[in-house]
Design an enzyme around this catalytic site. Structure first.
Site, short mmCIF file in Angstrom:
data_model
loop_
_atom_site.label_atom_id
_atom_site.label_comp_id
_atom_site.label_asym_id
_atom_site.label_seq_id
_atom_site.Cartn_x
_atom_site.Cartn_y
_atom_site.Cartn_z
N ASP A 75 -7.64 11.00 6.44
CA ASP A 75 -6.27 11.33 6.08
C ASP A 75 -5.43 10.06 5.94
O ASP A 75 -5.52 9.15 6.77
CB ASP A 75 -5.70 12.21 7.22
CG ASP A 75 -4.34 12.79 6.89
OD1 ASP A 75 -4.24 13.54 5.91
OD2 ASP A 75 -3.38 12.50 7.62
N GLU A 102 -6.70 -0.38 -9.67
CA GLU A 102 -7.18 -1.62 -9.05
C GLU A 102 -6.99 -1.57 -7.54
O GLU A 102 -7.85 -1.98 -6.77
CB GLU A 102 -6.43 -2.85 -9.60
CG GLU A 102 -6.65 -3.15 -11.07
CD GLU A 102 -5.96 -2.15 -11.99
OE1 GLU A 102 -4.75 -1.86 -11.77
OE2 GLU A 102 -6.62 -1.63 -12.91
C1 GLC Z 1 -2.24 14.19 4.23
C2 GLC Z 1 -2.63 15.64 4.34
C3 GLC Z 1 -1.37 16.46 4.45
C4 GLC Z 1 -0.66 16.04 5.71
C5 GLC Z 1 -0.38 14.54 5.72
C6 GLC Z 1 0.04 14.07 7.07
O1 GLC Z 1 -1.53 13.91 3.08
O2 GLC Z 1 -3.42 16.01 3.25
O3 GLC Z 1 -1.63 17.83 4.45
O4 GLC Z 1 0.57 16.74 5.80
O5 GLC Z 1 -1.52 13.81 5.38
O6 GLC Z 1 -1.04 14.05 7.97
#
Ligand code: GLC
Length: 521
Positions: free
Chosen positions: A210, A277
Site C-alpha cells: 500500500d 520514468e
Molecule cells: C491505498 C489504498 C486505499 C487506502 C489508502 C490509505 O491507496 O488502496 O484504499 O485508503 O491507501 O491506506
C-alpha cells in the site's frame, strides 16, 4: 500451521498471472453480519478456481477500528475478529493452495491505526519521548504553535496534521486515524521486517504494498508548492515532498532482501507517481518485483488513449526486470462499467476492455465483481462510510460506490452475499441478472466471457507486436499467435485473418463497434 504449494512451482509464476482482488468486506460473508470475511472467501474458493484465477490479493483483514476499512491497522500480525482469526486465515491459505491458487495479502507500511499500541503510547509519553519518535510529531508554527508545522494537505482532504492536547502535531497523509510512521527510525523498519516474515513463514506468496511511494518524506518537511490562482497543491507532482522521495528506495531494498529469502514470493506496489520514468525506479532488480500501472484504469475510452496507455506502460517496464501489470478497476476508483458510460453501453465496452486487458503481456488484476460486470452504485448520503466523504466536507462522495457487496445468487438483496438480512453497504434492487448464479449457465454472460478468456490465456505467451489496423482500432499480435482487434471506430470493421477464439460481441464477418475479438493467426 504452514502451507506449501505442490511442486512444480515456478518461482516466476507471477509474471503472467491473473490476480483476483478480494475486497474482503464485500466478497462473501460466511455469517450473518453483512460484512464479508475469511470464512466466506474460503467457501467461494472453488468458484474462483473455476473462474481460472492464478492468485488472490486480499485487502487488509488485520485488527482495525475501520476508520479506513482496514487500511488503519492496529496490529499487522493478527486477524480482525470481524473477518475471522489466524486459524481461519491458515485454512484459506491451505485450501487456496490445494486448488492451485496463490495468496497475496496487503501490506500497509506507511501508517498505522491511531489505536495501535505504538501510537497510544506515543500520545501518553509526551513531546520529545522515544515513543513519539516512531511517528512524525512536530511543534506547530506561529505564536503558541497553533498553526500546523507545514501546509501539507491530506490525500483524503483537509490538513495532513492533527494537534494533540499537549500542543504538538502529528502527520497523517490520509485520515487522522492513520498516523504516518517515521521510517528513519530503526524500530519502524525492523517492525516491517517482522511483519513480512510473520506472513511469509505462514506461507503467503506475496504482498501488495500500500502507498509504496509513501513512507519517506522530504527532509525538513518543506511546504508543498501551492498555486494561489488555482487554489491547488502540486498533488503527486514531481516535487511533492510528501511522496516519491529518494529515501523510499532503501525501504524497498530491505523488503526485497527479505522476499529473496523466500523463493517464489513476490511484491506488487501501489505506486502513484508523476511519470513512467519515476515508476521504473521502483522496479530495479533489488526493489519491487512489480507495480500496478494505472494507465488503463485512468484512460478514456478512445483508441488514442488506450493505445498510449498500453504502449507507455510497456515502455515503462521495458528497461526493468518487471513485467507490466494491468488494472481496469479496484476498490479506490469508479468501476470501469460505470466509467465507460454505465448501463448496456458500459457493459459492452467493459466486455471489450476485458479482452484487451487479458490479452496484454504481463500480470492482470481482476477486481471482485469485474467478472460479473458490476457497476458502481449511487448510494444515498446516509449510507456513505468512506472517510473521504467526511474529510472533504461532503464535497467528494468517496469510494463506497465501487465497494458494493458481490451478488452471488437469488433475485433480491442481499443476493446470497450473507445469511443476514442487511449488508454493510446496501445492495440495490434489480441485480437478479447480475449474480454469479444467473451468469454461470449463460454462455453470453460476462462471467462466461471471463472464464473463457482466462482459459485461453493459458496458451498465450511472448511479446506484443502492433499490427496495422483500420482507423479507430487497435490490433496487436502476441508471439504465441494470438491476434487481438479492438474496434472503437464507430462502425463495424472486417475481421483479420484467423480462427475466432473469443469475442466480446457477436461477430460474423465484421467486428462491431465497441467490441474486441481474439483470433488464432
Ligand atoms: C491505498 C489504498 C486505499 C487506502 C489508502 C490509505 O491507496 O488502496 O484504499 O485508503 O491507501 O491506506
Amino acid at each position: 500451521m504452514t502451507s506449501t504449494l505442490p511442486a512444480p512451482a515456478s518461482p516466476d509464476w507471477w509474471r503472467d498471472a491473473v490476480f483476483y482482488q478480494v475486497y474482503i468486506r464485500s466478497f462473501a460473508d460466511g455469517g450473518d453480519d453483512g460484512v464479508g470475511d475469511l470464512a466466506g472467501l474460503r467457501a467461494r474458493l472453488p468458484e474462483l478456481a473455476r473462474l481460472g484465477v492464478d492468485a488472490l490479493w486480499i485487502n487488509p483483514f488485520f485488527p482495525s477500528p475501520m476508520a479506513d476499512h482496514g487500511y488503519d491497522v492496529a496490529d499487522p500480525r493478527d486477524v480482525e475478529p470481524v473477518f475471522g482469526d489466524l486459524a481461519e486465515f491458515d485454512r484459506v491459505l491451505a485450501e487456496a493452495h490445494a486448488l492451485g491458487i496463490r495468496v497475496t495479502i496487503d501490506l500497509v507500511p506507511n501508517h498505522t491505526s491511531d489505536q495501535r499500541d505504538w501510537f497510544t503510547a506515543a500520545l501518553a509519553a509526551g513531546p520529545g519521548s522515544p515513543e513519539r519518535a516512531r511517528y512524525v510529531f512536530r511543534d506547530g508554527q506561529g505564536p503558541d504553535g497553533a498553526q500546523p508545522p507545514n501546509n501539507w494537505p491530506s490525500i483524503f482532504g483537509g490538513p495532513a496534521w492533527t494537534r494533540v492536547p499537549d500542543g504538538q502535531w502529528y502527520l497523517h497523509l490520509f485520515a487522522p486515524e492513520q498516523p504516518d510512521l517515521d521510517f528513519t527510525h530503526p524500530e519502524v523498519l525492523a517492525d516491517l521486517e517482522e511483519t513480512l516474515r510473520f506472513w511469509l513463514d505462514r506461507g503467503v506468496d506475496g504482498f501488495r504494498i500500500d502507498v509504496a511511494h509513501g513512507m519517506a518524506k522530504a527532509p525538513g518537511l518543506p511546504d508543498v508548492a501551492f498555486d494561489a490562482e488555482t487554489g491547488l497543491f502540486d498533488d503527486h507532482g514531481p516535487d511533492d515532498p510528501r511522496l516519491d522521495q529518494d529515501g523510499v528506495h532503501d525501504i524497498h531494498r530491505m523488503v526485497r532482501r527479505v522476499m529473496d529469502a523466500y523463493p517464489g514470493t513476490m511484491t506488487v506496489g501501489e505506486v502513484w507517481v508523476s511519470s513512467e520514468e519515476r515508476l521504473a525506479r521502483y522496479l530495479r532488480a533489488d526493489e519491487l518485483h512489480s507495480a500496478f500501472n494505472f494507465r488503463l484504469l485512468t484512460a478514456d475510452w478512445t483508441p488514442e488513449d488506450l493505445r498510449a496507455a498500453v504502449a507507455d506502460s510497456l515502455d515503462a517496464v521495458a528497461a526493468t526486470p518487471a513485467p507490466a501489470c494491468w488494472v481496469l478497476s479496484n476498490h479506490d476508483r469508479p468501476r470501469h462499467v460505470t466509467r465507460y458510460g454505465g448501463g448496456e453501453l458500459g457493459t459492452r465496452r467493459a466486455r471489450a476492455a476485458a479482452l484487451l486487458q487479458l490479452a496484454l503481456p504481463g500480470m492482470a488484476f481482476v477486481y471482485n465483481g469485474d467478472e460479473l460486470g458490476m457497476p458502481d452504485v449511487d448510494l444515498p448520503d446516509e449510507a456513505l462510510t468512506d472517510p473521504v466523504w467526511t474529510r472533504s466536507g461532503h464535497t467528494e462522495r468517496g469510494r463506497d460506490a465501487c465497494r458494493i457487496p458481490v451478488p452471488w445468487s437469488g433475485s433480491e438483496p442481499p443476493y446470497g452475499f450473507t445469511t443476514g438480512a442487511t449488508t454493510w453497504l446496501p445492495m440495490p434492487e434489480g441485480w437478479a441478472g447480475l449474480t454469479a448464479q444467473a451468469q454461470a449457465g449463460d454462455p453470453g454472460s460476462v462471467l462466461s466471457l471471463y472464464r473463457e478468456a482466462l482459459r485461453l490465456r493459458r496458451g498465450v505467451s511472448g511479446g506484443l507486436t502492433w499490427l496495422p489496423a483500420p482507423e479507430g482500432c487497435l490490433a496487436f499480435r502476441r508471439d504465441s499467435g494470438l491476434v487481438v482487434l479492438l474496434n472503437l471506430s464507430g462502425a463495424p470493421v472486417p475481421l483479420p485473418e484467423g480462427r475466432v477464439l473469443l469475442a466480446s460481441a457477436d461477430v460474423a464477418d465484421d467486428l462491431p463497434h465497441d467490441a474486441a475479438v481474439w483470433l488464432q493467426a
